[in-house]
Enzyme design. Structure first.
Site, PDB file in Angstrom:
ATOM      1  N   ARG A   1      56.506   6.973 -75.949  1.00  0.00           N
ATOM      2  CA  ARG A   1      55.641   6.250 -76.895  1.00  0.00           C
ATOM      3  C   ARG A   1      56.229   6.229 -78.297  1.00  0.00           C
ATOM      4  NH1 ARG A   1      49.516   7.432 -74.400  1.00  0.00           N
ATOM      5  NH2 ARG A   1      49.910   5.930 -72.728  1.00  0.00           N
TER       6      ARG A   1
ATOM      7  N   TYR B   1      52.912  -2.674 -74.178  1.00  0.00           N
ATOM      8  CA  TYR B   1      53.357  -1.777 -73.100  1.00  0.00           C
ATOM      9  C   TYR B   1      53.359  -0.297 -73.506  1.00  0.00           C
ATOM     10  CZ  TYR B   1      58.341  -2.618 -74.666  1.00  0.00           C
ATOM     11  OH  TYR B   1      59.521  -2.738 -75.336  1.00  0.00           O
ATOM     12  N   GLU B   2      53.609   0.539 -72.527  1.00  0.00           N
ATOM     13  CA  GLU B   2      53.528   2.002 -72.719  1.00  0.00           C
ATOM     14  C   GLU B   2      52.129   2.393 -73.179  1.00  0.00           C
ATOM     15  OE1 GLU B   2      56.318   3.530 -71.680  1.00  0.00           O
ATOM     16  OE2 GLU B   2      55.185   5.396 -71.866  1.00  0.00           O
ATOM     17  N   GLY B   3      51.111   1.716 -72.626  1.00  0.00           N
ATOM     18  CA  GLY B   3      49.722   1.913 -73.056  1.00  0.00           C
ATOM     19  C   GLY B   3      49.418   0.996 -74.213  1.00  0.00           C
TER      20      GLY B   3
ATOM     21  N   GLN C   1      45.943   3.539 -76.802  1.00  0.00           N
ATOM     22  CA  GLN C   1      46.400   4.614 -77.706  1.00  0.00           C
ATOM     23  C   GLN C   1      45.238   5.115 -78.542  1.00  0.00           C
ATOM     24  OE1 GLN C   1      49.537   5.697 -77.426  1.00  0.00           O
ATOM     25  NE2 GLN C   1      50.066   4.030 -76.039  1.00  0.00           N
TER      26      GLN C   1
END
Lengths: 598, 598
Positions: free
Chosen positions: B296, B440-442, B447
């Protein structure tokens, strides 16, 4: 699959229930026949065309783009056929002068249709949009002969138009432009120069293209006071109004752009092309200014249109996509997960889109009506008021609606998660298309400077007070209504505050003109929220009055208003703080010290 | 022409003068050799590679994209050669374990290099970036045999890696995933299922690709507790570590995306492909979580990198482009117009980009150092503190830096006016590339939920207080310094306020869990401004102390800090107001009433 439905119910609510445009139009000569029923049926037909003809060509047009081949430009598949259907339906002459074949409908309905077209296919809508600008230029400033020659063709849509302003070295600063106009013995001019970013500059939709070109006469002053307006046709018209010889102008190339790929953005080379003066010599900028209000509101409609269509897709996805459970416990325990519309943050995104769209819709419809009043009213005071309010609020409409439109399309993309980033879903196209609306027709920064400089400070806020007085009267008249209080109070408070802030900026900018420039963008957004706050309060008043009809439409209106005041309107707090900080923090750093970190 | 220069001076200022990373690294076993000199020379070499090799391939990579042909993927021209040069330079193993061939440098320097690479060519940088994630997965959770087999290849860069999480029906909600893992007699598994959005899923840069795949064992629980992690190589490795038989997996197609077009985003089909369990059965999500902080932060660096490179282009353009005169009178009377950097609103855009970049740089460098402390420190308390601060602030880094990065790239485009919308100038590519980092990546919404739910409310703000205590101490220690007062006061005030607001949200969400969800995004931005405010104050302290060196770098730092506090930090005022409004305005509208306007 993606689909678009014109927001007819909301348009009718705005026109008939909130603004009651029928009452106003009935007082304007020429609009006697524009009854609410007529407007509604026009909107309904326009909705069908946008939904069924334009929207299906939007994605394919973006993928295919325009084709350039040795000066010729082909629009994407289906565009020509759609245009043909459009002119056969008489849409090109909707709000044009009946004397030249137009239908003479009010502008206010034209802008609502414009919203639909921008939702459905912004790149396509720009072609007739540009022609309408050319129509306005010739109609306002042409001689009777010019009008008789060009207007019927622009109205029936067989010819189209462009606006040729920008050159490689100047966009905002047209005083620098270099294109020349050499006077000829026959009263015509030979135009030479290069224009860039010419939307619809070349294409295959019409028999002829009329370029409205800004250029300089040989003896002209060097700055903006030395610019004249010319009409430069792709094919010289014959005396009978047919298509004659090819003129010495050509599309040199198509720009590769972030979005609106289906609209041909051309480099146009004029090599001694025959042109004809429109209006007086050296008054080209004034000619442009008279069209600017409609053109800028037109760009605002692009922001609104994309906001709405992106909202519709995001809403459908949010109701369909199952992901996670509601924080407060499963809402649909029988499904593998809840639809994402249960999540507060997804609702925040959807409601932001919804509140900006509906606020923008009532605001822009009101401005459209003012444009009708400005041109048609017989009452000089009413005319002047309309003109002043337009001058003040058109920059707000252009910038606030397109900035919010860009934000809304990005929120729409975000609702789709990873899928939003994939072209096939269409959400990222709305973002790319929306991005240009913040730039052209005067960047949003320029709109803000125009607002604070020319429109507010130059007349000591006289125009601004015309608007704040309207807001004040509304708040006074309704402030005691218990059901309206929560909406009226914040509006009344900001209405007062904005006059104080304006005075402060005015004082500061007397000693330092950078203060106005530094305040501009924040000030425009602040006024934008006052405008939207006022119109949301008005919509609530109308909706509350009909609450006992049991129609959920009115409840939804009130709920959306509550969201607006709770979650968007508070932006005014940070805007106010930033305005108070003034110009110094912007001007302190030496130009040469911006890159010392490298 | 566009150019990129790594911000070495600022990186060194942050590392050596503000954070004094050398002092910390010297205490961490394994980093004894990572002296400031060593770090600097690594940064300088990395700068050259990014500037001279990666950046020139950025625009061409975007135009060309990746090519898909029957399961094979070709990266754009030059990508393979650049990658070859990259692995020959030993860059793939920079902060990896020396036991397997890595150079054992601290992570903190790795993240600075990551910023450069994302500035220079984000789509390219993702290939080694994904491999690094696979390295971390195997390194943290693999058996000794697995490490011995895979790590040397990932470190020398001849093999690469991917993360296969998302499926068509689930991204955020991995509990729904369906990919199956059937145990075989030999201890391996046969993996079957379809994964989508797999970055670097197939390409021509390496001899083998190791897919880290989340899948379900036959008897696994149905939710996230039933997910296991597998390594599924494109080619089954031979016992000697060579490339063996082709595995039963294939890239089904490439996604067509808004941006990062030079990175292959693949649909990956696993048809009974041989895979090997990594870590314990049903513990796949935990394995993923241990890599998540670095991943992240890596995405945060993309926001920062694009922010910086867009700033550099916009700055160069603003100094070069002549348009209009300064409001306060001509600055360059001998030129036809002034460069647009004289205009306050252009400066507002540039300074916003600059302030967000420099704030993000110090914040992310500090987090990189915490990652080093977390893994290397021998002091358990220090380790725990680092771990807690990372847990708290990594979601802020990911979301705040990428949201600001997207805003910054859009401002960069806007500085270019119409030219910003034209592909050849490259500014719109930065916007398109930046947009994915918010997803992306959450997603950034996820978040925010992670922050407020898991990281803040779940432990009654214990982790939050670790951070606010650091801020408090700094403010206490420096609040009396006359030169720092203007910076310390707003930070100290927000630091106090954020604890009150957190408590309120905590109380409210006990009776209604939607309150936390409704607050999440605004809360994250609020904490973001506290973090940036704190680091800007720290940078000013360092810069003020060196004011008498006469080095304009330090003056520029203070001027940029003043801008930050005057024009960006005040966002906290509207965030606070929005937070106070709570969840009700978001939840009131019935799901079925969102489309009544149609």
């Amino acid at each position: 699959m993606a689909s678009y439905k014109a927001p007819l119910r909301d348009m009718q609510f705005v026109m008939h229930e909130v603004l009651e445009v029928g009452n106003t139009l009935a007082t304007l000569p020429g609009y006697e026949d524009a009854t609410p029923d007529v407007l509604d049926s026009v909107l309904e037909e326009a909705a069908k065309f946008s939904e069924n003809v334009l929207f299906p060509l939007n994605r394919t047009g973006d993928e295919e783009g325009c084709h350039f081949d040795n000066g010729e430009v082909k629009t994407p598949k289906g565009f020509k056929e759609a245009y043909q259907q459009f002119i056969e339906g008489g849409w090109t002459g909707l709000d044009c002068d009946p004397q030249y074949g137009g239908q003479g409908l009010p502008k206010v309905v034209g802008f609502s249709i414009s919203e639909m077209q921008c939702s459905a296919n912004m790149a396509w809508a720009m072609y007739p949009g540009l022609s309408h600008g050319a129509y306005a230029a010739v109609n306002n400033h042409g001689t009777d002969e010019q009008k008789a020659l060009y207007l019927p063709k622009l109205i029936d849509g067989t010819w189209s138009g462009t606006m040729c302003l920008t050159e490689p070295h100047c966009g905002t600063d047209l005083g620098l432009l270099r294109t020349k106009a050499d006077p000829q013995a026959d009263g015509s001019y030979l135009i030479s120069g290069t224009k860039i970013f010419i939307s619809a500059g070349e294409h295959d939709l019409t028999d002829n293209i009329l370029h409205l070109v800004l250029a300089r006469l040989p003896d002209a002053p060097k700055d903006v006071k030395g610019i004249s307006l010319f009409i430069v046709p792709k094919f010289i018209p014959t005396a009978e109004g047919g298509v004659g010889a090819r003129n010495k102008l050509a599309c040199g190339s198509l720009e590769h752009k972030m979005g609106i790929k289906a609209n041909a953005t051309c480099v146009m080379n004029f090599d001694g092309a025959v042109g004809y003066l429109i209006g007086e010599p050296n008054k080209g900028m004034q000619c442009m200014f008279t069209m600017m209000n409609a053109a800028r509101l037109g760009v605002g409609m692009q922001g609104l249109g994309l906001n709405e269509v992106s909202y519709q897709q995001a809403l459908a996805y949010a109701k369909d996509r199952l992901q996670m459970r509601a924080l407060a416990g499963p809402k649909f325990p029988d499904k593998p997960a809840d639809p994402i519309i249960v999540h507060p943050d997804v609702r925040r995104m959807l409601l932001t889109m919804k509140a900006y769209a509906e606020g923008g819709r009532v605001f822009s419809t009101w401005l459209g009506l003012l444009l009708d009043i400005e041109t048609q009213s017989q009452d000089e005071a009413e005319k002047q008021d309309a003109s002043d309010l337009l001058a003040l609020l058109i920059p707000v409409a252009k910038a606030f609606m397109t900035d919010n439109g860009f934000e809304a399309t990005n929120l729409g993309l975000q609702v789709f998660g990873g899928h939003g980033y994939i072209r096939e879903w269409g959400m990222e196209q709305f973002v790319r298309d929306a991005r240009i609306s913040q730039i052209y027709e005067g960047t949003n920064g320029i709109q803000a400077l125009d607002l604070i400089g020319r429109k507010v400070l130059m007349d000591q806020a006289t125009k601004l007070r015309k608007f704040t007085k309207i807001v004040h009267k509304f708040c006074e008249a309704n402030g005691d209504d218990e059901q309206l209080k929560e909406f009226i109070e914040p509006v009344a408070s900001l209405n007062k505050q904005i006059l104080d802030i304006t005075m402060q900026i005015g004082m500061q900018s007397m000693s330092n003109r950078d203060e106005a420039g530094a305040a501009a963008v924040d000030y425009l957004r602040l006024l934008g929220h006052l405008v939207y706050g006022y119109f949301w309060a008005r919509m609530v008043k109308t909706a509350q009055a009909k609450a006992d009809t049991g129609d959920a439409f009115y409840q939804a209106k009130v709920a959306t208003a509550r969201f607006y005041f709770a979650k968007l309107f508070p932006e005014h707090l940070s805007l106010t703080a930033k305005l108070k900080a003034g110009a110094k923090p912007l001007m302190a750093l030496d130009s040469e010290h911006f890159a010392l970190h490298l």
